[in-house]
Design an enzyme around this catalytic site. Structure first.
Site, PDB file in Angstrom:
ATOM      1  N   SER A 164      -5.465   3.495  -8.158  1.00  0.00           N
ATOM      2  CA  SER A 164      -4.142   4.074  -8.330  1.00  0.00           C
ATOM      3  C   SER A 164      -4.207   5.593  -8.097  1.00  0.00           C
ATOM      4  CB  SER A 164      -3.590   3.696  -9.705  1.00  0.00           C
ATOM      5  OG  SER A 164      -2.207   3.883  -9.773  1.00  0.00           O
ATOM      6  N   ASP A 260       3.179  -4.208  -4.355  1.00  0.00           N
ATOM      7  CA  ASP A 260       2.823  -2.921  -4.952  1.00  0.00           C
ATOM      8  C   ASP A 260       3.639  -1.832  -4.277  1.00  0.00           C
ATOM      9  OD1 ASP A 260       1.439  -0.493  -5.675  1.00  0.00           O
ATOM     10  OD2 ASP A 260      -0.363  -1.662  -6.084  1.00  0.00           O
ATOM     11  N   HIS A 290       0.686  -4.300  -8.615  1.00  0.00           N
ATOM     12  CA  HIS A 290      -0.220  -3.220  -9.000  1.00  0.00           C
ATOM     13  C   HIS A 290      -1.077  -3.657 -10.189  1.00  0.00           C
ATOM     14  CE1 HIS A 290      -1.385   0.931  -8.528  1.00  0.00           C
ATOM     15  NE2 HIS A 290      -1.178   1.194  -9.808  1.00  0.00           N
TER      16      HIS A 290
END
Length: 316
Positions: A164, A260, A290
């Protein structure tokens, strides 16, 4: 045929679905609420799987250019041969998270691969906006190179890895190291990386499945970049999707789920690196949102993703 969650991921998310549906999402700009909501979830996900035996940690510290003290945690596996090492950056949108919450994932990577890792407690926005977090990362990279011999690390086999925002940090660090002429980075491992401050237009196909939302990005990027977010003057070291020339960057492993927010920017970044002659391995996981790997860690797609990451770690 419409997009949908992978069945095993949907099953893992089911116990959370009711609570998520009833909860009011934090308002755009509310960083405190996001920290209060996400950090317990990250902590629970990190400990949902056992911490492997035989992985040991030690604390180290270095000093940033502004005099701040940076904490770093070194993970090693019993009996592992000297060789490569990886600098790891945790996720959290640059606004939440810390290394303690990621003890589980980092320990599992080290246990499975035998590759030691240095996890960095970089400073978070908005208290510490760009370039401070990246400066912390660069300071940690220099420290690892300087201490490579005593740690049993080959300085030519040091990689960077993050998920991330941590993936964005790892990508930005490779750009910064290239700009400054080193230290050398052998590989970049970017897990669902956060790369582009301009990703603000919702995609209706994935909107029902988002865990990290467009509002989260609209909160995180201005926290990191201030009024520059989304404008013409954001450097590639802050938002790697802004990169114009990827020539000479280290080989990359990039993966992201099809459900995502970061899907399009990650796909585009893999293409940009490839067109510059950078070796790239790219995975787009159907039905995966995600952080799917920490939510549905027993699913087939998560097992395959982890196995791929471990394989790449071993190859550094």
């Amino acid at each position: 045929m419409a997009l949908s969650l992978d069945p095993e991921i949907a099953q893992a998310l089911a116990p959370m679905a009711g609570a998520m549906a009833d909860a009011t999402p934090p308002a755009v700009g509310d960083i405190a609420a996001r920290r209060a909501m996400w950090e317990p979830i990250i902590g629970a996900a990190g400990t949902a799987q056992p911490i492997p035996a035989g992985v040991h940690t030690s604390e180290h510290h270095t000093t940033a250019g502004d005099g701040a003290r940076i904490t770093m945690r070194w993970y090693t596996k019993d009996g592992a041969a000297p060789g490569p090492a990886v600098l790891f950056f945790h996720g959290g949108g640059y606004i939440f998270g810390h290394i303690d919450l990621f003890d589980g994932p980092v320990s599992r990577y080290v246990s499975a691969s035998g590759v030691p890792m240095l996890s960095v407690e970089y400073r978070r926005a908005p208290e510490h906006p760009f370039p401070t977090p990246l400066d912390d990362a660069y300071t940690a990279l220099r420290w690892l190179h300087a201490h490579a011999a005593e740690l049993g690390v080959d300085p030519d086999r040091i990689g960077v890895m993050g998920d991330s925002a941590g993936g964005g940090m790892a990508a930005g660090l490779t750009i910064l190291a290239r700009k400054r002429g080193g230290p050398k980075i052998a590989r970049q491992i970017l897990i669902m990386p956060m790369l582009d401050d301009r990703t603000t237009t919702p995609d209706a196909h994935i909107a029902p499945y988002l865990l990290w939302s467009y509002d989260d990005s609209l909160t995180a990027w201005p926290a990191l970049l201030g009024e520059a977010a989304g404008g013409p003057d954001v450097p590639a070291t802050a938002a790697p999707a802004r990169l114009k020339d990827a020539t000479g960057l280290p080989p990359a492993y990039i993966e992201v789920g099809q459900l995502d927010v970061f899907r399009d920017e990650d796909t585009a970044y893999a293409t940009k690196l490839s067109r510059a002659g950078v070796p790239v391995e790219f995975h787009l996981h159907p039905g995966a949102p995600h952080e799917f790997d920490s939510i549905a860690f027993t699913s087939d797609v998560a097992r395959r993703a982890i196995a791929d990451r471990v394989r790449v770690l071993k190859s550094i």
